[in-house]
Design an enzyme around this catalytic site. Structure first.
Site, PDB file in Angstrom:
ATOM      1  CE  LYS A   1      30.403  16.338 -32.906  1.00  9.28           C
ATOM      2  NZ  LYS A   1      29.619  15.202 -32.504  1.00  9.28           N
TER       3      LYS A   1
ATOM      4  CE1 TYR B   1      54.963   7.771  -9.728  1.00  6.89           C
ATOM      5  CE2 TYR B   1      54.355   8.694 -11.864  1.00  6.89           C
ATOM      6  CZ  TYR B   1      54.588   8.847 -10.512  1.00  6.89           C
ATOM      7  OH  TYR B   1      54.457  10.073  -9.945  1.00  6.89           O
TER       8      TYR B   1
ATOM      9  NE  ARG C   1      23.852   9.926 -31.172  1.00  9.59           N
ATOM     10  CZ  ARG C   1      24.981  10.475 -31.588  1.00  9.59           C
ATOM     11  NH1 ARG C   1      26.135  10.026 -31.134  1.00  9.59           N
ATOM     12  NH2 ARG C   1      24.984  11.469 -32.449  1.00  9.59           N
TER      13      ARG C   1
ATOM     14  CG  MET D   1      49.231  14.300 -14.802  1.00 14.00           C
ATOM     15  SD  MET D   1      48.671  15.086 -13.293  1.00 14.00           S
ATOM     16  CE  MET D   1      47.908  13.760 -12.420  1.00 14.00           C
TER      17      MET D   1
HETATM   18  C1  LIG Z   1      24.703  14.843 -35.715  1.00 16.66           C
HETATM   19  C2  LIG Z   1      26.102  14.841 -36.230  1.00 16.66           C
HETATM   20  N1  LIG Z   1      26.322  15.135 -37.521  1.00 16.66           N
HETATM   21  C3  LIG Z   1      27.573  15.154 -38.042  1.00 16.66           C
HETATM   22  C4  LIG Z   1      28.672  14.847 -37.271  1.00 16.66           C
HETATM   23  C5  LIG Z   1      30.052  14.866 -37.883  1.00 16.66           C
HETATM   24  O1  LIG Z   1      30.583  13.567 -37.953  1.00 16.66           O
HETATM   25  P1  LIG Z   1      32.035  13.304 -38.538  1.00 16.66           P
HETATM   26  O2  LIG Z   1      32.992  13.929 -37.598  1.00 16.66           O
HETATM   27  O3  LIG Z   1      32.139  11.819 -38.556  1.00 16.66           O
HETATM   28  O4  LIG Z   1      32.087  13.915 -39.890  1.00 16.66           O
HETATM   29  C6  LIG Z   1      28.483  14.532 -35.918  1.00 16.66           C
HETATM   30  C7  LIG Z   1      29.642  14.160 -35.097  1.00 16.66           C
HETATM   31  O5  LIG Z   1      29.700  13.246 -34.361  1.00 16.66           O
HETATM   32  C8  LIG Z   1      27.161  14.526 -35.388  1.00 16.66           C
HETATM   33  O6  LIG Z   1      26.944  14.225 -34.098  1.00 16.66           O
END
Ligand SMILES: Cc1ncc(COP(=O)(O)O)c(C=O)c1O
Length: 370
Positions: free
Chosen positions: A34, A259, A130, A307
């Site tokens: 992700k 700056y 969550r 920046m």
């Molecule tokens: C539901 C879930 N599982 C696994 C992970 C992976 O976590 P990590 O990067 O600490 O291995 C994440 C990342 O935040 C997550 O949101």
């Protein structure tokens, strides 16, 4: 010479995944890609992870899954995040597995025209607070609804740990103790499915959490989930952030750089300008608080991060214009880890690589095995 460059070592990602897959076995490895692969580039990271033995990939959003498919990535993908109606359609079209925790959602899913054959993972919230339901009964009803829907597949039972990276394992063990009997009952009622709980920290630190699959993000990129040193876990950082010395000039006592005159020379020295700044992900809070590597040694960042530029104190025998600058990574005997930035900034390594902005080109190579 690029003004700013993130060099990503795909062999390092592959090797880190081989290592995680070995640690987790017989559990399967799901590599989390992700947020554009934690800033490393989702599709290249996904391919390297698969080459390193990742049987699954996970993302947070439907569009991230769709992007992986557009890049030609095959194999199972799990979308871990919440999905609005529109996003659900995107996820299903990407042939991704999805997460559910209410039977109402499952009813809508089962009726969706693109849902045929979709794998569903039911999420119990055992303490993260969550996503997921806190109620075992609701989670069990959700699982039953999936199992009974002819067009859906009950593919997994999952939870997420809130404190796997803590020194104190008590809360993580409590979460696991809540999850395990529930998941066992779901499996007994509905047949084989993947039980998955562990993130990187739990994969490395809590063997009992590995179950049928582990979901590793940070460790796959060679960062330490405990925020210290990835070497402790046999992991190799995959990302280097580089720039170069665009300008070198002498500065007299009382003259300043940047700056707000946040650096004023107390002795004659040379100031170097490195054309990378907070627009690239070098956070402004590193003002007067960071070391860069030039010529194989640490050089202090002085003055405000702006920046597009930062300034460094090069001393009285400065390197020449055009010299390579490493902000994160190794040069000669020295290295600067994302973990070092995180400590200076009071944050976590995750945020450091995720913050490297789109303006910084990613260049891919294979070094760890070469
Ligand atoms: C539901 C879930 N599982 C696994 C992970 C992976 O976590 P990590 O990067 O600490 O291995 C994440 C990342 O935040 C997550 O949101």
């Amino acid at each position: 010479m690029r003004r700013a460059l993130a060099r990503i070592d795909l062999a390092a990602i592959e090797r880190n995944c081989i290592r995680l897959a070995r640690v987790a076995a017989p559990a399967a490895l799901c590599t989390v890609v992700k947020a554009d692969g934690y800033g490393h580039g989702a599709a290249p990271a996904a391919r390297a992870a698969q080459a390193g033995g990742a049987a699954w990939l996970a993302v947070a959003t439907a569009h991230e899954a769709a992007e992986l498919r557009e890049e030609g990535i095959g194999g199972p993908i799990l979308v871990m995040g919440a999905l609005s109606g529109q996003e659900l359609t995107v996820a299903l079209r990407a042939r991704a597995d999805i997460v559910a925790w209410s039977d109402g959602f499952v009813a809508a899913l089962a009726a969706h025209p693109a849902a045929a054959g979709t794998g569903v993972h039911v999420k119990l919230d055992t303490g993260m607070g969550r996503l997921g339901t806190r109620e075992e009964e609701e989670a069990s009803r959700t699982a039953a609804a999936v199992a009974e829907a002819p067009r859906l597949r009950l593919a997994g039972a999952m939870t997420h740990l809130a404190t796997a990276d803590d020194d104190d394992p008590t809360f993580a063990r409590e979460q696991l103790a809540r999850f395990t009997p529930w998941a066992h009952a779901i499996r007994a009622a509905h047949g084989p499915l993947l039980r998955h709980v562990a993130n990187s920290a739990a994969t490395l630190g809590i063997p009992a959490a590995r179950l049928d699959m582990v979901r590793c993000g940070i460790a796959a990129y060679g960062m330490d989930p405990f925020g210290e040193d990835p070497r402790r876990h046999g992991l190799t950082p995959a990302l280097e952030l580089r720039s170069y010395l665009a300008e070198v000039k002498p500065i007299a006592v009382g003259e300043s750089a940047g700056y707000g005159r946040r650096f004023v020379a107390e002795a004659p020295t040379s100031i170097g300008t490195v054309p990378i700044g907070y627009g690239d992900g070098v956070r402004r809070a590193l003002t007067n608080d960071c070391d860069l590597l030039i010529g194989g040694r640490r050089v202090p960042l002085v003055g405000a991060v702006s920046m597009d530029n930062v300034t460094v104190d090069l001393g009285r025998a400065p390197p020449e214009r055009g010299a390579e600058v490493v902000l994160i990574g190794s040069q000669g005997p020295e290295r600067v880890l994302a973990e070092e930035w995180a400590r200076r900034l009071g944050t976590i390594n995750y945020e450091i690589t995720c913050a490297i902005s789109r303006r910084v080109p990613r260049e891919y190579h294979r070094e760890a095995d070469g």
